[in-house]
Design a protein around this motif. Structure first.
Motif, PDB file in Angstrom:
ATOM      1  N   GLN A   1      36.399  62.900  33.687  1.00  0.00           N
ATOM      2  CA  GLN A   1      37.573  62.269  33.104  1.00  0.00           C
ATOM      3  C   GLN A   1      38.586  61.793  34.152  1.00  0.00           C
ATOM      4  O   GLN A   1      39.432  60.961  33.846  1.00  0.00           O
TER       5      GLN A   1
ATOM      6  N   HIS B   1      31.039  70.327  32.671  1.00  0.00           N
ATOM      7  CA  HIS B   1      31.896  69.794  31.594  1.00  0.00           C
ATOM      8  C   HIS B   1      31.262  68.478  31.100  1.00  0.00           C
ATOM      9  O   HIS B   1      31.804  67.389  31.305  1.00  0.00           O
ATOM     10  N   TRP B   2      30.042  68.595  30.559  1.00  0.00           N
ATOM     11  CA  TRP B   2      29.349  67.588  29.760  1.00  0.00           C
ATOM     12  C   TRP B   2      28.399  66.566  30.397  1.00  0.00           C
ATOM     13  O   TRP B   2      27.215  66.624  30.072  1.00  0.00           O
TER      14      TRP B   2
ATOM     15  N   ASN C   1      31.593  74.044  29.250  1.00  0.00           N
ATOM     16  CA  ASN C   1      32.735  73.670  28.423  1.00  0.00           C
ATOM     17  C   ASN C   1      32.289  73.390  26.991  1.00  0.00           C
ATOM     18  O   ASN C   1      31.364  72.605  26.761  1.00  0.00           O
ATOM     19  N   GLU C   2      32.932  74.040  26.047  1.00  0.00           N
ATOM     20  CA  GLU C   2      32.802  73.758  24.619  1.00  0.00           C
ATOM     21  C   GLU C   2      31.373  73.444  24.154  1.00  0.00           C
ATOM     22  O   GLU C   2      31.077  72.324  23.738  1.00  0.00           O
TER      23      GLU C   2
ATOM     24  N   ASN D   1      40.140  76.880  24.236  1.00  0.00           N
ATOM     25  CA  ASN D   1      40.592  75.485  24.122  1.00  0.00           C
ATOM     26  C   ASN D   1      41.069  75.314  22.687  1.00  0.00           C
ATOM     27  O   ASN D   1      40.278  75.429  21.746  1.00  0.00           O
TER      28      ASN D   1
ATOM     29  N   TYR E   1      43.210  73.064  19.837  1.00  0.00           N
ATOM     30  CA  TYR E   1      43.886  71.823  19.417  1.00  0.00           C
ATOM     31  C   TYR E   1      44.186  71.783  17.927  1.00  0.00           C
ATOM     32  O   TYR E   1      45.142  71.161  17.510  1.00  0.00           O
TER      33      TYR E   1
ATOM     34  N   TRP F   1      45.430  63.276  15.278  1.00  0.00           N
ATOM     35  CA  TRP F   1      45.152  64.702  15.060  1.00  0.00           C
ATOM     36  C   TRP F   1      46.422  65.389  14.569  1.00  0.00           C
ATOM     37  O   TRP F   1      47.504  65.169  15.122  1.00  0.00           O
TER      38      TRP F   1
ATOM     39  N   GLU G   1      42.704  75.111  27.558  1.00  0.00           N
ATOM     40  CA  GLU G   1      43.120  73.764  27.138  1.00  0.00           C
ATOM     41  C   GLU G   1      44.020  73.889  25.922  1.00  0.00           C
ATOM     42  O   GLU G   1      43.749  74.704  25.020  1.00  0.00           O
TER      43      GLU G   1
ATOM     44  N   TRP H   1      36.787  60.352  26.746  1.00  0.00           N
ATOM     45  CA  TRP H   1      35.472  60.229  26.131  1.00  0.00           C
ATOM     46  C   TRP H   1      35.373  58.975  25.261  1.00  0.00           C
ATOM     47  O   TRP H   1      35.735  57.907  25.726  1.00  0.00           O
TER      48      TRP H   1
ATOM     49  N   PHE I   1      46.744  62.136  27.403  1.00  0.00           N
ATOM     50  CA  PHE I   1      47.010  63.580  27.305  1.00  0.00           C
ATOM     51  C   PHE I   1      47.833  64.116  28.487  1.00  0.00           C
ATOM     52  O   PHE I   1      48.099  65.314  28.560  1.00  0.00           O
TER      53      PHE I   1
HETATM   54  C1  BGC Z   1      37.598  68.643  25.964  1.00  0.00           C
HETATM   55  C2  BGC Z   1      38.335  67.683  26.872  1.00  0.00           C
HETATM   56  C3  BGC Z   1      39.013  66.625  26.027  1.00  0.00           C
HETATM   57  C4  BGC Z   1      40.014  67.305  25.118  1.00  0.00           C
HETATM   58  C5  BGC Z   1      40.830  66.355  24.245  1.00  0.00           C
HETATM   59  C6  BGC Z   1      38.365  69.041  24.738  1.00  0.00           C
HETATM   60  O1  BGC Z   1      37.481  69.103  23.663  1.00  0.00           O
HETATM   61  O2  BGC Z   1      37.164  69.757  26.683  1.00  0.00           O
HETATM   62  O3  BGC Z   1      37.417  67.137  27.763  1.00  0.00           O
HETATM   63  O4  BGC Z   1      39.599  65.621  26.767  1.00  0.00           O
HETATM   64  O5  BGC Z   1      39.328  68.177  24.263  1.00  0.00           O
HETATM   65  O6  BGC Z   1      40.004  65.684  23.351  1.00  0.00           O
END
Ligand code: BGC
Length: 403
Positions: free
Chosen positions: A22, A125-126, A168-169, A266, A268, A289, A315, A361, A369
């Motif tokens: 990223q 990370h992906w 990651n995730e 992480n 959100y 979101w 995160e 992404w 962000f």
């Molecule tokens: C990811 C990040 C992404 C962020 C915001 C997370 O799921 O690890 O790479 O930028 O969310 O979407």
């Protein structure tokens, strides 16, 4: 008006997070190839979008501007920084490891240490190298061997790293790449999806053992995406919550609970489960979101009760180009974390997503962000007002709130 001071525990880590693809720029891997594929370009054009805005390209040019990123970290008085290693740069061809790349990451770690900033290193990370994509990626028979061979080189090159995030995730990656099929490899195949999830758990366990063997004192976890599900009234909503929790919050962590020293959270999203009705009157981010930062309290309490592990927020953040909500968002999240800590949760750090604007992404460069904006042409990093508020919090290890 009274001023309330919420003090955080001594040694609490403050900082921000990023990931290689990223921000670094100039990468060649399965994502970069997929972004340029004629099918994707055609689809974006048909939607009236500029394909270049959806290709990572030079990203934030962080490969050449780490010192600038470090200056941002210092500006916010960070005591920790989460970043990731790009596999395709480290191992561009199978079993050929690029020493220059490993030296670069090692210099980053050394510079962070010089500035008293604790590195949290995500091994993957992906995106994956093209050679691995051609072997089937995380479906490949020998994926544990491939991953641990790579992880070993990274760990040996970065012997002073104390905090590792192996992956990651995993649930987001498998969900978007193999179930919903919207990310490379765009499979949409339930069997491949389950297989990759299973392989990721195995990869984590093997890497955990490897990292501990190399350095028994290091702390190893994953960065795990969690959503707080709030059940509306009635038994059906409660049942929906049980299922959603199992799928999103428990099933992966349950599998690796013996092999994680801490939970990297992480966070959100808050989701109200109420017969499909949405929460009304909620603020939303630039990506639409729902913004419910205080639900981090519920999420942390949930994870604390189930796993009894130290928690680092790896995160938490929002896409907000105009910085309308970021200060409010950070403060609400921290009030929630402070409350969770006062009720016994072992939260040890907060890493905001993200340090700088980056490639979001499939949303391309539209999701901003960053605590710092990044000019797309000059790459100049500029603090948003919220970064300066956050800097004071990090410096004083406390949040001041007026009420
Ligand atoms: C990811 C990040 C992404 C962020 C915001 C997370 O799921 O690890 O790479 O930028 O969310 O979407």
């Amino acid at each position: 008006m009274t001023l309330k001071i919420l003090k955080f525990p001594t040694g609490f880590l403050w900082g921000a997070a990023t990931s290689a693809y990223q921000i670094e720029g100039g990468l060649v891997n399965d994502w970069s190839e997929w972004e340029k594929s004629p099918k994707r370009v055609k689809k974006l054009k048909a939607q009236g979008l500029n394909p270049a805005d959806f290709q990572s390209g030079l990203a934030a040019d962080s490969w050449n501007r780490f010192e600038e990123d470090l200056a941002c970290l210092k500006k916010i008085n960070a005591s920790a920084y989460r970043f990731s290693i790009d596999w395709s740069r480290v191992e561009p061809e199978e079993a050929r490891f690029d020493e220059g790349t490993l030296n670069h990451y090692s210099t980053m770690v050394a510079r962070l240490r010089e500035e008293n900033i604790e590195p949290f290193v995500t091994i993957w990370h992906w995106p994956i190298p093209l050679w691995l994509r051609d072997k089937g990626g995380f479906e490949a028979k020998k994926i544990i061997f491939y991953f641990t061979r790579f992880a070993e080189r990274v760990a040996l090159a970065l012997p002073t790293v104390k905090f590792w995030l192996t992956i990651n995730e995993p649930t987001v990656y498998t969900g978007d790449s193999y179930f919903r099929g919207i990310w490379p490899t765009q499979k949409r195949n339930i069997f491949a999806y389950l297989k990759v999830l299973n392989n990721l758990a195995k990869v984590h366990k093997a890497t955990y053992a490897l990292l501990k063997k190399i350095n028994p004192d290091c702390q190893v976890g994953i960065a795990s995406s969690h959503m707080y599900f709030e059940a509306g009234p009635g038994i059906i909503n409660k049942f929906a919550k049980t299922c959603a929790d199992w799928w999103q919050n428990n099933h992966f962590l349950d599998q690796i609970k013996e092999q994680q020293d801490f939970i990297g959270l992480n966070f959100y999203l808050h989701v109200l489960l109420n017969y499909g009705f949405k929460d009304k009157n909620k603020k939303t981010s630039d990506l639409g979101w729902e913004l419910s930062p205080s639900a981090i309290y519920n999420m942390v309490m949930y994870l604390n009760e189930r796993y009894h592990k130290p928690i680092y927020i790896t995160e938490n953040g929002l896409a907000d180009a105009k910085d309308t909500y970021r200060t409010w968002y950070i403060e609400e999240a921290l009030i929630g974390l402070h409350k969770a800590i006062s009720e016994g949760a072992d939260v040890r750090g907060y890493l905001h997503w993200s340090l700088i604007d980056n490639f979001e992404w499939t949303h391309g460069y539209s999701g901003k962000f960053g605590l710092f904006s990044v000019d797309r042409k000059t790459f100049i990093r500029t603090p948003r007002p919220s970064a300066l508020v956050y800097a004071e919090i990090c410096k004083n290890n406390e949040l001041k709130i007026e009420n």
